[in-house]
Design a protein around this motif. Sequence first.
Motif, PDB file in Angstrom:
ATOM      1  N   SER A   1      19.907   7.568  -4.711  1.00 33.89           N
ATOM      2  CA  SER A   1      19.655   6.196  -5.169  1.00 33.89           C
ATOM      3  C   SER A   1      19.609   5.199  -4.020  1.00 33.89           C
ATOM      4  N   SER A   2      20.045   5.592  -2.854  1.00 35.27           N
ATOM      5  CA  SER A   2      20.031   4.674  -1.722  1.00 35.27           C
ATOM      6  C   SER A   2      18.738   4.841  -0.919  1.00 35.27           C
ATOM      7  N   HIS A   3      18.419   3.834  -0.150  1.00 36.37           N
ATOM      8  CA  HIS A   3      17.229   3.850   0.695  1.00 36.37           C
ATOM      9  C   HIS A   3      17.628   4.093   2.135  1.00 36.37           C
ATOM     10  N   CYS A   4      16.656   4.347   2.951  1.00 36.50           N
ATOM     11  CA  CYS A   4      16.882   4.519   4.385  1.00 36.50           C
ATOM     12  C   CYS A   4      17.427   3.220   4.970  1.00 36.50           C
ATOM     13  N   PRO A   5      18.256   3.320   6.009  1.00 37.04           N
ATOM     14  CA  PRO A   5      18.750   2.092   6.653  1.00 37.04           C
ATOM     15  C   PRO A   5      17.575   1.246   7.152  1.00 37.04           C
ATOM     16  N   GLY A   6      17.652  -0.043   6.933  1.00 40.57           N
ATOM     17  CA  GLY A   6      16.587  -0.937   7.373  1.00 40.57           C
ATOM     18  C   GLY A   6      15.462  -1.127   6.375  1.00 40.57           C
ATOM     19  N   PHE A   7      15.506  -0.420   5.255  1.00 45.92           N
ATOM     20  CA  PHE A   7      14.446  -0.499   4.247  1.00 45.92           C
ATOM     21  C   PHE A   7      14.216  -1.924   3.763  1.00 45.92           C
ATOM     22  N   GLU A   8      15.289  -2.662   3.531  1.00 48.60           N
ATOM     23  CA  GLU A   8      15.183  -4.015   2.984  1.00 48.60           C
ATOM     24  C   GLU A   8      14.311  -4.926   3.841  1.00 48.60           C
ATOM     25  N   SER A   9      14.372  -4.773   5.158  1.00 52.39           N
ATOM     26  CA  SER A   9      13.611  -5.668   6.027  1.00 52.39           C
ATOM     27  C   SER A   9      12.115  -5.350   6.034  1.00 52.39           C
ATOM     28  N   PHE A  10      11.714  -4.202   5.502  1.00 51.09           N
ATOM     29  CA  PHE A  10      10.299  -3.814   5.514  1.00 51.09           C
ATOM     30  C   PHE A  10       9.661  -3.747   4.129  1.00 51.09           C
ATOM     31  N   LYS A  11      10.431  -3.907   3.075  1.00 53.35           N
ATOM     32  CA  LYS A  11       9.883  -3.666   1.743  1.00 53.35           C
ATOM     33  C   LYS A  11       8.860  -4.702   1.289  1.00 53.35           C
ATOM     34  N   ASN A  12       8.793  -5.847   1.932  1.00 54.25           N
ATOM     35  CA  ASN A  12       7.821  -6.877   1.540  1.00 54.25           C
ATOM     36  C   ASN A  12       6.698  -7.059   2.547  1.00 54.25           C
ATOM     37  N   LEU A  13       6.553  -6.140   3.484  1.00 57.20           N
ATOM     38  CA  LEU A  13       5.479  -6.250   4.476  1.00 57.20           C
ATOM     39  C   LEU A  13       4.110  -6.122   3.824  1.00 57.20           C
TER      40      LEU A  13
ATOM     41  N   PHE B   1      -7.210 -14.618  13.684  1.00 57.44           N
ATOM     42  CA  PHE B   1      -6.564 -14.239  12.429  1.00 57.44           C
ATOM     43  C   PHE B   1      -7.352 -14.692  11.201  1.00 57.44           C
ATOM     44  N   LYS B   2      -8.308 -15.584  11.367  1.00 54.04           N
ATOM     45  CA  LYS B   2      -9.158 -15.996  10.238  1.00 54.04           C
ATOM     46  C   LYS B   2     -10.103 -14.874   9.829  1.00 54.04           C
ATOM     47  N   GLN B   3     -10.248 -13.863  10.687  1.00 53.77           N
ATOM     48  CA  GLN B   3     -11.122 -12.729  10.394  1.00 53.77           C
ATOM     49  C   GLN B   3     -10.365 -11.576   9.724  1.00 53.77           C
TER      50      GLN B   3
ATOM     51  N   GLU C   1      -5.294  -3.097  12.565  1.00 58.56           N
ATOM     52  CA  GLU C   1      -4.321  -3.329  11.505  1.00 58.56           C
ATOM     53  C   GLU C   1      -3.158  -4.146  12.056  1.00 58.56           C
ATOM     54  N   ILE C   2      -2.837  -5.231  11.336  1.00 61.08           N
ATOM     55  CA  ILE C   2      -1.720  -6.092  11.717  1.00 61.08           C
ATOM     56  C   ILE C   2      -0.869  -6.302  10.468  1.00 61.08           C
ATOM     57  N   PHE C   3       0.451  -6.232  10.648  1.00 56.52           N
ATOM     58  CA  PHE C   3       1.366  -6.436   9.536  1.00 56.52           C
ATOM     59  C   PHE C   3       1.818  -7.890   9.484  1.00 56.52           C
ATOM     60  N   SER C   4       2.227  -8.332   8.295  1.00 57.26           N
ATOM     61  CA  SER C   4       2.550  -9.737   8.068  1.00 57.26           C
ATOM     62  C   SER C   4       3.663 -10.260   8.976  1.00 57.26           C
ATOM     63  N   ASP C   5       4.535  -9.410   9.455  1.00 56.75           N
ATOM     64  CA  ASP C   5       5.600  -9.887  10.342  1.00 56.75           C
ATOM     65  C   ASP C   5       5.141  -9.993  11.796  1.00 56.75           C
ATOM     66  N   GLU C   6       3.857  -9.737  12.052  1.00 56.43           N
ATOM     67  CA  GLU C   6       3.315  -9.796  13.415  1.00 56.43           C
ATOM     68  C   GLU C   6       2.391 -10.986  13.648  1.00 56.43           C
ATOM     69  N   PHE C   7       2.274 -11.880  12.670  1.00 66.07           N
ATOM     70  CA  PHE C   7       1.372 -13.023  12.801  1.00 66.07           C
ATOM     71  C   PHE C   7       1.959 -14.143  13.648  1.00 66.07           C
ATOM     72  N   ASP C   8       3.180 -13.978  14.122  1.00 65.95           N
ATOM     73  CA  ASP C   8       3.808 -15.038  14.898  1.00 65.95           C
ATOM     74  C   ASP C   8       3.493 -14.958  16.393  1.00 65.95           C
ATOM     75  N   HIS C   9       2.699 -13.986  16.797  1.00 64.70           N
ATOM     76  CA  HIS C   9       2.284 -13.923  18.204  1.00 64.70           C
ATOM     77  C   HIS C   9       0.829 -13.451  18.311  1.00 64.70           C
ATOM     78  N   GLU C  10       0.221 -13.728  19.439  1.00 63.91           N
ATOM     79  CA  GLU C  10      -1.198 -13.395  19.648  1.00 63.91           C
ATOM     80  C   GLU C  10      -1.404 -11.885  19.783  1.00 63.91           C
ATOM     81  N   HIS C  11      -2.522 -11.423  19.256  1.00 62.72           N
ATOM     82  CA  HIS C  11      -2.907 -10.020  19.388  1.00 62.72           C
ATOM     83  C   HIS C  11      -4.256  -9.939  20.073  1.00 62.72           C
TER      84      HIS C  11
END
Length: 68
Positions: free
Chosen positions: A5-17, A53-55, A32-42
């Motif tokens: 019934s438990s999840h892997c450690p750290g699961f909570e921080s990634f479940k809404n990506l 990022f508009k593309q 591919e860019i994840f939503s938590d990576e929009f705070d810096h340039e790629h």
Amino acid sequence: MNTPSSHCPGFESFKNLKSFICKCSHCGAEVEIFSDEFDHEHTCKKCHKPLDFKQCTYAGGASDPTPR
């Protein structure tokens, strides 16, 4: 056998990506860019120019509304 019934450690921080596919406006390569990576340039891995990022388009998310 029971499913744990438990999840892997750290699961909570990634479940809404959310995953986005960003198309380079210079060469057309897709990145591919994840939503938590929009705070810096790629940069594009193919032509090494900054990505606009508009593309980006939504590709998928980690949330699943179906009961488990």
